[in-house]
Design an enzyme around this catalytic site. Structure first.
Site, short mmCIF file in Angstrom:
data_model
loop_
_atom_site.label_atom_id
_atom_site.label_comp_id
_atom_site.label_asym_id
_atom_site.label_seq_id
_atom_site.Cartn_x
_atom_site.Cartn_y
_atom_site.Cartn_z
N SER A 187 0.96 -1.06 0.22
CA SER A 187 -0.11 0.14 -0.31
C SER A 187 1.03 1.15 0.25
O SER A 187 1.76 1.20 0.59
CB SER A 187 -0.63 0.05 1.02
OG SER A 187 -2.11 -1.24 0.62
N ASN A 188 0.58 1.94 -0.54
CA ASN A 188 0.90 3.76 -0.65
C ASN A 188 0.45 4.58 -0.04
O ASN A 188 -0.21 4.62 -0.37
CB ASN A 188 1.53 3.61 -2.18
CG ASN A 188 2.44 3.12 -2.69
OD1 ASN A 188 3.18 2.03 -2.36
ND2 ASN A 188 1.67 2.37 -4.04
#
Length: 799
Positions: free
Chosen positions: A211-212
């Site tokens: 995830s970013n």
């Protein structure tokens, strides 16, 4: 599923438009407006009616996934679907029941505020209204006619919350496999394969996840206000999907975003003042304890030199057999005072030692309170205050921005609060004790001495869950330029200002970052005139969007030039008895654009090459990289091609793999990588962690009853199948948000669509947008919503 209730919706809407008066207090009343892509805008005067609308419209889109999540939380999967592949159903049910999650959920629900109870009861009532009106036999999705599609209770929803929050239910294999030596037959009645236990360990290790989250402050945006990029990577199938919604209680709440299925409120999103996203933290929410056992009694252990008895629970799980007959399967689960006993292949329960675990989210009952407080925050101080007060987000980092240009990072995951003495002892044992060192360095797990009370978690007056680290001791950073996270620890939240000084249970510092973290760091920190933020080094909304979907491969940027030089110098390589000519492959890599776009030629060849290496090689000097990691230069190290002979050997193997697959070395990525959805094959850009890309899409097996196209692996490849690269997860709710003088402006993708029903147009519509990188506008203002109404309904029902 929406079409099944169209007549009801139209009739109810007509009644409302004819001047229906406000419903009495004993009645729920909620307006649901659907705009393009099936997004519901839900408006009510109170939380009960708001939940009523969420439950009903959520069931319209995802009745199957919500219902299946409920039977999982009840511990009933084996009752309806048998023991499951590798006994996964029965193991899950055993652990859910052994942890007594349904009973604890009922207690936690009873302890909620009246407002929270009203919200949950309303959600339940709305969901049940849909079930009664449509009937399981008229559902058009994959659970049509299933006997487990039933009405639910508020306590069922709270059971679902506990399964979402705790890590222990996802460790079912190692819990069920734990039995004392020479135990009674019923203690080992359910067989657990070593692969299941290995999968449990992998699930604990976030380093393979993705995830970013980016938050920009006033100094890095063109208009001096806050900007946010939310890019959670989550399953495209099953119960852990996001559902998009806009919730309004006039004068009180106006929040837009997504939430996991079967839960009210918004977990990732924005209001007029604050926007935020999450990534899964690198913290250790579960710690392992080794227990020294009393000689002759493997169910007793020493604690500060004194014997202490374990406890056990005999669980009876209903299991459907091959002929449809349900029988009870017994199994005994053992507990220490820390939590359930577990076993690992390299650390079995012996006569001398056993393993147990403690989960920091056991007893976490304030998740809904924190979601609500975040949704209602009027400014960044109130948003931070929601974390300080409730301290209930179980396993995430938070990246937030505000209309006045503040950027904030918090690792608000729950971890055990160890004393400084315990931390020092553990750090010493990582160096001196092979078992403690192996747990940490090989598996990424914390192993403590459970026979020594010095390793107990320490109380703090501000901790909501006893023994858990409170907000004041959690990693925190506020900046006016940027903060980010890509699932590594808190250390490199801002490249120019690393964080240190927090509990090691929040992850390592001065340690190598993943290729994806390094790519994210380059994208957000680059202020050069030709960087992602343009000549001024300050992001606009389109520039931020382009940065994420540029699909740059850091792996390729670091290695392709040297790999090409090596293969040009040595174009013929032996693989076994076969001589492989690398000339064509070398030419393809030389012209490769170092991206993972649909038209990228060389991306498939490069991926098949780099995934021949062990993933650990991407973080150290060795066969892949020549220059070691340096804590003083974490974004740019390790780098440089390592062993050139090994590199050419693996390139030759990649050429062979592509030949076996019938693919030319210069095949386009868009001709190989697809989402298979509702009978359609949709080409996708993006890559995996080894590609070193921010925009992650993956091929993991997600457990669900819904159909997934998997393909048969091409011999020798890690990912390539006869169906290409069939994508099942990754980038999910991709949110881009900019605060302006006129309020929030946002665009997004929900990559797998708003509906879980393959017959719905909203099952594939946003996947096609994502394929084309065509961002869709988020409709937040009444004017914008009014200009795009596709349906409107006023639902009522008895409280």
């Amino acid at each position: 599923m929406l079409k099944n209730t169209l007549g009801i919706i139209l009739l109810t809407g007509l009644l409302a438009s004819c001047g229906q008066e406000k419903a009495p207090e004993a009645t729920y009343q909620v307006e649901i407006v659907r705009t393009s892509y099936g997004i519901p805008h839900i408006t009510a005067d109170d939380y009960g009616s708001l939940g009523f609308g969420e439950g009903y419209s959520g069931a319209e889109d995802h009745v199957c996934n919500i219902a299946y999540g409920i039977i999982e939380a009840r511990g009933e999967r084996a009752e309806y679907y048998g023991p499951g592949d590798k006994n996964l159903h029965v193991m899950s049910d055993i652990v859910i029941r052994a942890l007594d999650i349904p009973t604890n959920a009922a207690r936690d629900f009873a302890a909620q505020s009246a407002e929270n109870q009203e919200w949950i009861i309303g959600y339940t009532a709305g969901y049940n209204k849909y079930i009664r009106e449509v009937g399981r036999d008229n559902i058009t999705s994959w659970c049509k006619g299933a006997d487990w599609v039933q009405e639910i209770t508020p306590e069922d929803l709270f059971s679902r919350f506990q399964v979402l929050a705790q890590t222990t239910p996802y460790m079912a294999g190692m819990i069920v496999a734990a039995a004392p030596p020479k135990a009674a037959e019923d203690s080992a009645g359910v067989k657990v394969s070593p692969q299941v236990i290995a999968d449990n360990v992998t699930a604990l290790n976030v380093r393979q996840m993705g995830s970013n989250g980016w938050a920009f402050g006033r100094d890095r945006t063109e208009n001096g206000r806050g900007m946010l990029l939310g890019n959670p990577h989550y399953p495209w199938y099953g119960t852990n999907r996001f559902w998009e919604k806009h919730l309004t209680i006039p004068g009180k709440m106006n929040i837009y975003g997504v939430q996991l299925l079967g839960a009210p409120g918004v977990a990732i999103g924005f209001n007029e003042n604050i926007g935020w996203t999450h990534t899964v933290s690198d913290s250790e929410r579960v710690v392992f304890y080794k227990l020294d056992l009393v000689p002759g009694d493997p169910t007793s252990y020493y604690y500060d030199g004194k014997p202490r008895k374990m406890t056990s629970r005999k669980i009876m799980v209903p299991v459907k057999g091959d002929k449809g007959v349900v029988t009870l399967t017994p199994h005994t689960v053992w507990f220490s005072h820390y939590g359930p006993m577990v076993t690992l292949p390299n650390a079995p329960w012996s006569d001398k030692q056993a393993l147990t675990i403690r989960d920091a989210n056991r007893g976490n009952q304030n998740l809904l309170d924190q979601w609500k407080a975040m949704d209602l925050a009027k400014d960044m101080d109130a948003f931070i205050g929601a974390h300080r007060k409730w301290n209930a987000l179980p396993w995430v980092n938070t990246m937030a921005t505000s209309k006045d240009g503040r950027a904030v990072y918090i690792d608000d995951s729950n971890v055990g609060r160890l004393s400084p003495e315990a931390i020092a002892l553990w750090q010493d044992r990582v160096k001196s004790d092979p078992q403690t060192k192996g747990f940490y360095e090989k598996m990424g797990l914390i192993l403590l001495d459970g026979s020594d009370s010095r390793f107990e978690w320490q109380a703090h007056p501000e901790a909501r869950v006893p023994g858990v680290v409170p907000f004041v001791e959690q990693p925190f950073q506020e900046r006016s330029d940027y903060i980010f996270n890509a699932n590594d620890s808190y250390w490199l939240t801002n490249v120019a200002a690393p964080l240190t000084g927090y509990s090691p249970l929040y992850g390592p510092v001065d340690a190598p970052r993943t290729l994806r973290t390094r790519m994210n760091a380059k994208l957000v920190s680059d202020v050069s005139s030709d960087g992602p933020a343009g000549a001024d080094g300050k992001f606009s909304l389109p520039e931020m969007q382009q940065a994420l979907l540029s699909n740059r491969s850091l792996s390729a940027e670091l290695l392709v030039d040297e790999l090409v030089a090596a293969c040009e110098a040595t174009p013929m390589v032996m693989v076994g008895a076969e001589k492989v000519d690398l000339t064509a492959a070398c030419a393809v890599l030389k012209s490769y654009n170092r991206r993972l776009d649909l038209d990228s030629r060389g991306a498939v060849l490069f991926r098949e090459w780099i995934t021949r290496y062990n993933y650990r090689e991407t973080k150290r000097k060795g066969a892949l990289f020549a220059v070691p990691f340096e804590a003083s230069d974490p974004v740019n190290t390790p780098r440089g091609l390592g062993d050139k002979g090994v590199a050419l050997q693996k390139l030759a193997e990649a050429v062979q793999i592509m030949a076996r697959a019938g693919l030319a070395p210069d095949v386009r990525l868009g001709d190989v990588q697809f989402a298979y959805r509702a009978g359609e094959k949709i080409a996708l850009h993006g890559g995996n962690n080894a590609d070193g890309i921010a925009n992650i899409i993956d091929q993991r097996v997600y457990y669900t009853r819904a159909k997934q196209v998997r393909g048969t692996k091409v011999e020798g490849s890690k990912y390539l199948t006869d169906k290409g690269y069939p994508i099942t997860g990754g980038t999910s709710f991709l949110l881009s948000l900019s605060y302006t003088d006129d309020g929030p402006v946002a665009q997004a993708f929900l990559t797998y669509g708003e509906s879980g029903d393959p017959t719905s147009p909203h099952y594939t519509d946003q996947t096609k947008l994502f394929s084309k990188k065509q961002w869709r506008p988020i409709l937040f203002t009444p004017k914008d919503i009014a200009g795009d109404v596709k349906s409107r309904v006023v639902l009522t029902g008895p409280r």
